[in-house]
Design a protein around this motif. Structure first.
Motif, PDB file in Angstrom:
ATOM      1  N   CYS A  22       0.864  -1.182   0.000  1.00  0.00           N
ATOM      2  CA  CYS A  22       0.000   0.000   0.000  1.00  0.00           C
ATOM      3  C   CYS A  22       0.898   1.229   0.000  1.00  0.00           C
ATOM      4  CB  CYS A  22      -0.924   0.014   1.215  1.00  0.00           C
ATOM      5  SG  CYS A  22      -0.050   0.086   2.787  1.00  0.00           S
ATOM      6  N   CYS A  24       1.130   3.640   2.240  1.00  0.00           N
ATOM      7  CA  CYS A  24       1.406   4.250   3.549  1.00  0.00           C
ATOM      8  C   CYS A  24       2.913   4.402   3.737  1.00  0.00           C
ATOM      9  CB  CYS A  24       0.878   3.362   4.674  1.00  0.00           C
ATOM     10  SG  CYS A  24      -0.902   3.240   4.703  1.00  0.00           S
ATOM     11  N   THR A  36      -1.589   4.095   8.424  1.00  0.00           N
ATOM     12  CA  THR A  36      -2.350   2.893   8.084  1.00  0.00           C
ATOM     13  C   THR A  36      -3.428   3.251   7.064  1.00  0.00           C
ATOM     14  OG1 THR A  36      -3.847   3.320   9.910  1.00  0.00           O
ATOM     15  CG2 THR A  36      -2.037   1.796  10.349  1.00  0.00           C
ATOM     16  N   CYS A  37      -3.921   2.230   6.385  1.00  0.00           N
ATOM     17  CA  CYS A  37      -4.988   2.434   5.403  1.00  0.00           C
ATOM     18  C   CYS A  37      -5.800   1.138   5.357  1.00  0.00           C
ATOM     19  CB  CYS A  37      -4.391   2.747   4.036  1.00  0.00           C
ATOM     20  SG  CYS A  37      -3.594   1.323   3.265  1.00  0.00           S
ATOM     21  N   CYS A  40      -3.435  -2.095   4.779  1.00  0.00           N
ATOM     22  CA  CYS A  40      -2.599  -2.642   5.851  1.00  0.00           C
ATOM     23  C   CYS A  40      -3.382  -2.867   7.141  1.00  0.00           C
ATOM     24  CB  CYS A  40      -1.317  -1.825   6.051  1.00  0.00           C
ATOM     25  SG  CYS A  40      -1.548  -0.080   6.316  1.00  0.00           S
TER      26      CYS A  40
HETATM   27 ZN    ZN Z   1      -1.470   1.047   4.306  1.00  0.00          ZN
END
Ligand code: ZN
Ligand code: ADP
Ligand code: MG
Length: 474
Positions: A22, A24, A36-37, A40
């Motif tokens: 990702c 991040c 975070t997203c 993750c």
């Molecule tokens: Zn992430």
């Protein structure tokens, strides 16, 4: 007689800007859980996308250890439940890792070497962190999804010493390649040690234990030694089968002992299966061409320093053992100075002043400055003794070399005219001594040199004074 058998697994955190799957950021010193997203955090429906930078770094390592780069590799799920892994599985490469069949030479002090085989290196995602705070436990997922390269050797090492040599070598290669910062204290170079013993001459592999989470070379060495002693004792007492089982142990550095942490799972326990959300990782010809270009590695650099600069083995080892030292030395050499002087002023004078407390990268005197100071000795502007005084000053104040030389009045007088005048004055002022000298009292030569040096307040270049006086006194 027993033989120790050691295999090492090292998790290297790769220094990419963003996480493995990702976008991040990988800097996790931020406030908890901000980096975070949905991906993750493993929220349903979020899909991972491979960060290509990882392939670049993996190929660099593969090139450095003469390994096969699998041009097509795949990801797998390793299932386990733990609070710091919200997906309840880890994405790794189990069946077809990107790097296979590499090797690394370790060098012993007596000059001999041994090749350690590296079975494979694979890409995987790191977990988050559990933080235990009194009777509350918290989870920080900033680190979740950070890229790791796990580098796994064959059980080729036969002593703690060999294990440490391997680890230091691998550590320095990671730093030379600049694919990770390999900071052991901060967990970006994590070592799992697998240890077993066997009767000498037996080539069967016996039950091994795995020791995890030791964060310094010194303690890794001690952990191996104490674990080997425990296994040997169990064998000698006839209780080997009762006491030695495949398990994960912790090293307690205060008590200098290893303790059982948990039984070691077998591969089957992890229910590995191909990761359905990711495409295969492909390294094309074009990528291979670019990614396999790597900087000069420690062994090659050491050989070159010995050959091109006539450096001795010891100094070449000291200077190339860390990439910072090697680069510092090379930058000093850009001043066009001799390698011998550069070596002394770096490894003796500067290091003594840094007292091993300050990393060379944070040295108050940088390579360019130190190189220039050496240049000022070589062009006879100052004596080596005066240069030490200048260096002392530069260690505490950010000044330029020539400025300090002027301010401290350390410039040597090499102006022939001025020195000749001084010599003439001393000769004229001491007619009897001149007579005695000419009459055979050669010891008096030192007196004349001393007088000139005194008259110049130490600034005269003694070599030049010697030459002038010799010529004048005949
Ligand atoms: Zn992430
Ligand atoms: P796992 O998948 O359970 O972690 P591996 O076969 O991948 O096990 O081996 C992990 C590490 O343990 C490797 O570095 C390997 O060389 C080492 N190893 C395996 N067997 C032994 C043994 N009997 N003694 C010491 N090290 C071993
Ligand atoms: Mg393993």
């Amino acid at each position: 007689m027993f033989e120790t058998v050691i295999g090492l697994e090292v998790h290297v955190q790769l220094n990419t800007k963003t996480k493995l799957f990702c976008s991040c950021p990988t800097s996790f010193n931020h406030k908890q859980n901000v980096n975070t997203c949905p991906t993750c955090l493993a929220l349903p429906g979020a899909l991972p996308v491979l960060n290509k930078e990882i392939l670049h770094k993996a190929v660099m390592l593969g090139t450095a250890i003469d390994a096969t780069v699998n041009r097509t590799s795949y990801f797998d799920r390793k299932s386990y439940f733990y609070p710091d892994s919200p997906s309840a599985y880890q994405i790794t490469q189990f069946y077809t890792p990107i790097i296979q069949n590499g090797e690394l030479d370790i060098n012993f002090e007596n000059g001999s070497k041994k090749t350690i085989r590296i079975g494979f290196a694979h890409i995987e995602a790191d977990a988050g962190k559990n933080i235990h705070d009194g009777n509350i436990s918290k989870v920080d997922l900033n680190r979740a999804g950070t890229p790791l390269l796990e580098i796994v050797t064959q059980p080729d090492m036969r002593s703690a010493e060999e294990a440490i040599l391997y680890l230091k070598k691998l550590h320095s290669i990671i730093r030379y390649l600049d694919i990770g910062d390999a900071n052991m204290q901060e967990g970006s170079f994590r070592v799992d040690v697998n240890v077993s013993i066997r009767p000498k001459g037996d080539d069967k592999l016996y039950t091994r234990v795995e020791i995890k989470n030791i964060n310094s070379f010194k303690f890794i060495q001690k952990a191996i030694e104490v674990e080997v002693a425990r296994q040997r004792e169990a064998w000698e007492d006839g209780v080997y089968d009762d006491e030695i089982c495949q398990e994960t142990r912790l090293y307690d550095q205060d008590k200098n002992e290893t303790r059982s942490m948990r039984g070691k799972e077998e591969a089957a326990d992890y229910r590995y299966f191909p990761e359905p959300d990711l495409l295969k990782a492909v390294v094309t010809d074009e990528m291979m061409e670019i990614y396999s270009k790597i900087p000069e590695l420690p062994d090659a650099k050491r050989g070159r320093f010995i050959k091109d600069y006539g450096m001795n083995e010891y100094n070449a080892n000291v200077i190339t053992s860390s990439v910072e030292m090697a680069h510092f030395f090379e930058e000093m050499m850009e001043q066009g100075i001799s390698a011998k002087n550069a070596t002394t002023w770096l490894t003796v004078e500067l290091q003594a002043r840094l007292k091993g407390e300050v990393n060379i990268n944070n040295s108050p005197v940088n390579a360019q400055k130190l190189g220039f100071l050496v240049k000022r000795i070589e062009d006879k502007t100052i004596s080596a003794k005066a240069a030490k005084e200048v260096l002392d000053k530069l260690m505490t104040e950010n000044l330029d070399v020539d400025g300090v030389i002027d301010a401290l009045g350390l410039k040597q007088v090499t102006d022939m005219g001025a020195l000749e005048t001084m010599c003439d004055e001393i000769i004229d002022a001491n007619p009897e001594k001149v007579e005695q000298y000419k009459g055979g009292k050669e010891k008096l030569f030192g007196f004349f040199v001393g007088q000139v040096m005194k008259a110049s307040k130490g600034s005269a270049n003694p070599q030049v004074v010697n030459e002038i006086l010799k010529a004048k006194l005949g």
